[in-house]
Design a protein around this motif. Structure first.
Motif, PDB file in Angstrom:
ATOM      1  N   PHE A   1       0.834  -1.205   0.000  1.00 33.66           N
ATOM      2  CA  PHE A   1       0.000   0.000   0.000  1.00 33.66           C
ATOM      3  C   PHE A   1       0.871   1.258   0.000  1.00 33.66           C
ATOM      4  CE2 PHE A   1      -2.221   3.438   2.189  1.00 33.66           C
ATOM      5  CZ  PHE A   1      -3.370   3.541   1.419  1.00 33.66           C
ATOM      6  N   ALA A   2       1.924   1.249   0.813  1.00 31.46           N
ATOM      7  CA  ALA A   2       2.800   2.418   0.887  1.00 31.46           C
ATOM      8  C   ALA A   2       3.444   2.708  -0.465  1.00 31.46           C
ATOM      9  CB  ALA A   2       3.869   2.194   1.949  1.00 31.46           C
ATOM     10  N   ASN A   3       3.926   1.683  -1.128  1.00 30.14           N
ATOM     11  CA  ASN A   3       4.547   1.882  -2.445  1.00 30.14           C
ATOM     12  C   ASN A   3       3.539   2.384  -3.462  1.00 30.14           C
ATOM     13  OD1 ASN A   3       7.049   1.030  -1.544  1.00 30.14           O
ATOM     14  ND2 ASN A   3       6.667  -1.112  -2.068  1.00 30.14           N
ATOM     15  N   TRP A   4       2.324   1.811  -3.422  1.00 30.15           N
ATOM     16  CA  TRP A   4       1.277   2.254  -4.354  1.00 30.15           C
ATOM     17  C   TRP A   4       0.914   3.712  -4.108  1.00 30.15           C
ATOM     18  CZ3 TRP A   4      -3.650   3.906  -2.858  1.00 30.15           C
ATOM     19  CH2 TRP A   4      -4.519   4.193  -3.922  1.00 30.15           C
ATOM     20  N   LEU A   5       0.748   4.093  -2.835  1.00 34.47           N
ATOM     21  CA  LEU A   5       0.335   5.460  -2.529  1.00 34.47           C
ATOM     22  C   LEU A   5       1.441   6.453  -2.863  1.00 34.47           C
ATOM     23  CD1 LEU A   5      -1.908   7.221  -1.440  1.00 34.47           C
ATOM     24  CD2 LEU A   5      -0.983   6.899   0.872  1.00 34.47           C
ATOM     25  N   ARG A   6       2.691   6.092  -2.600  1.00 30.17           N
ATOM     26  CA  ARG A   6       3.793   6.992  -2.966  1.00 30.17           C
ATOM     27  C   ARG A   6       3.829   7.224  -4.473  1.00 30.17           C
ATOM     28  NH1 ARG A   6       6.847   3.664   0.911  1.00 30.17           N
ATOM     29  NH2 ARG A   6       6.968   4.807   2.893  1.00 30.17           N
ATOM     30  N   ASN A   7       3.671   6.152  -5.245  1.00 32.71           N
ATOM     31  CA  ASN A   7       3.674   6.300  -6.710  1.00 32.71           C
ATOM     32  C   ASN A   7       2.499   7.156  -7.175  1.00 32.71           C
ATOM     33  OD1 ASN A   7       5.982   4.736  -7.066  1.00 32.71           O
ATOM     34  ND2 ASN A   7       4.833   2.831  -7.231  1.00 32.71           N
TER      35      ASN A   7
END
Length: 306
Positions: A285-291
């Protein structure tokens, strides 16, 4: 009256009996059950011994045929097996889903996360996301959250490496509100309109950049302790909002809000991602939201914001 003892057979024996009755031989039933023919024959023999009844007539080389008792017993067995197979707990479960609880400030959740959620769900169908809302200024996020989206100062409330967006602020107003006033020629003309206020985002930085540093903070109208409420009030033509371009991009694209002046200033408070319980789901989730947020930052910068 003496009750006859109950003679319950094993489930394995019943499954073997059903398979042999359908397949017509121990060998064919064994292939279906992933057993040896000898093991299937032993299970059927054990069932016949428990029932004290032959269920098949062995007729080599023609195979097996049901006895009268077998014909009578088979539909009863199949009915019982069907009932057992229909129970949800007996059905093979699909891939286990990993639950992830995310706490977010309300406006960030509504304006940025929720519209993009289908992309996250499609990329991570095994993650069951639960999104809860925090209360700005009045309380911290959900204590049970795995991941928290926090709105605060850097580095007091969030660390620099946790920042998701580098937002810019600019006045936004509805076309209906602007139509009720004289055309805005300079930033000073904006002072003739009602300015919406919130403790989360003071007007001072933008007013100073516009050459109006001596202008006090607005003190008329309701004090809105939520950036989404400020946007809602602007959409209702109640006043001018000092808004983040990232949060209002849909309203700007649709023409529901307009940007009277090109001047923007960087936000002093930021949205940051804080991971309380690291896990593969939380990392995903963190990687998706950062992108996702990087894409918003890029779109905002390329739009000519300054």
């Amino acid at each position: 009256m003496t009750l006859r003892p109950i003679r319950l057979p094993s489930l394995d024996a019943l499954l073997a009996f059903d398979a042999v009755a359908r397949a017509g031989s121990f060998e064919a039933a064994a292939a279906e059950l992933a057993l040896t023919a000898s093991a299937v024959a032993k299970r059927v023999a054990g069932l016949e011994e428990r029932l004290d009844q032959p269920l098949f007539v062995r007729q080599p080389p023609r195979g097996l045929s049901l006895t009268p008792a077998g014909h009578e017993y088979l539909p009863q067995v199949r009915q019982a097996l069907a009932l057992l197979q229909a129970m949800p707990l007996h059905q093979r479960a699909g891939p286990r889903r990993e639950r992830l609880r995310v706490s977010s400030t309300p406006t960030f959740a509504r304006q940025l996360i929720v519209p993009a959620l289908p992309g996250f769900t499609a990329a991570h169908p095994h993650i069951e996301l639960e999104l809860t809302l925090s209360v700005p200024l009045l309380a911290e996020g959900d204590a049970g959250a795995d991941v928290e989206i926090r709105h605060g100062a850097v580095p007091d409330d969030i660390a620099a490496d946790q920042v998701l967006l580098h937002d810019r602020l600019t006045p936004l107003a509805s076309p209906a509100l602007l139509a009720r006033h004289a055309p805005l020629q300079t930033p000073a003309d904006l002072l003739a309109l009602p300015l919406l206020r919130t403790p989360l985002q003071p007007w001072a930085p933008w007013l100073a950049a516009a050459g109006l540093a001596d202008t006090p903070e607005p003190d008329d109208g309701p004090r809105l302790v939520d950036l989404g409420l400020v946007l809602a009030a602007a959409l209702a033509s109640q006043g001018v909002a000092l808004a983040r371009l990232s949060l209002a991009r849909h309203e700007l694209a649709e023409g529901a809000l307009v940007q009277p002046f090109a001047l923007t200033v960087p936000a002093e408070r930021h949205y940051g991602l804080v991971m309380h319980r690291p896990s593969p789901a939380a990392e995903a989730f963190a990687n998706w939201l950062r992108n996702h947020c990087q894409g918003l930052d890029g779109a905002e910068n390329s739009s000519g914001a300054r």
